[in-house]
Design a protein around this motif. Structure first.
Motif, PDB file in Angstrom:
ATOM      1  N   THR A  66       1.106   3.472  -6.383  1.00 55.91           N
ATOM      2  CA  THR A  66       0.859   4.837  -6.850  1.00 55.91           C
ATOM      3  C   THR A  66      -0.603   5.230  -6.670  1.00 55.91           C
ATOM      4  N   ASP A  67      -1.498   4.246  -6.742  1.00 58.86           N
ATOM      5  CA  ASP A  67      -2.918   4.564  -6.579  1.00 58.86           C
ATOM      6  C   ASP A  67      -3.429   4.314  -5.170  1.00 58.86           C
ATOM      7  N   GLN A  77       0.821  -1.199   0.000  1.00 63.40           N
ATOM      8  CA  GLN A  77       0.000   0.000   0.000  1.00 63.40           C
ATOM      9  C   GLN A  77       0.861   1.257   0.000  1.00 63.40           C
ATOM     10  N   ARG A 136     -12.867   1.606  -8.931  1.00 65.61           N
ATOM     11  CA  ARG A 136     -11.436   1.295  -8.973  1.00 65.61           C
ATOM     12  C   ARG A 136     -11.229  -0.072  -9.603  1.00 65.61           C
TER      13      ARG A 136
END
Length: 67
Positions: A23-24, A19, A66
């Protein structure tokens, strides 16, 4: 959680590292399995419960837009 080989905190550290480097930002599913481990003998009920948990996670993630 009942694994005699790997300590239970190793997966938590792995998920935290993933985590932190993502990057997201995830999301990531960490699913502690109480009825399985390196010793085998996972019950059919435990496998079904794991599949249901994973599918629910995918639906939740997709509903958030997502993946």
């Amino acid at each position: 959680m009942n694994d005699k080989v790997a300590p239970p905190y190793d997966p938590v550290k792995l998920a935290a590292r993933m985590q932190a480097k993502a990057t997201d930002g995830g999301p990531y599913l960490l699913l502690p399995l109480r009825d399985s481990g390196h010793g085998g003998g996972t019950t059919l009920a435990a496998l079904i419960e794991q599949d249901v948990d994973e599918l629910c996670f995918y639906v939740w993630v997709l509903s958030k837009g997502r993946l």
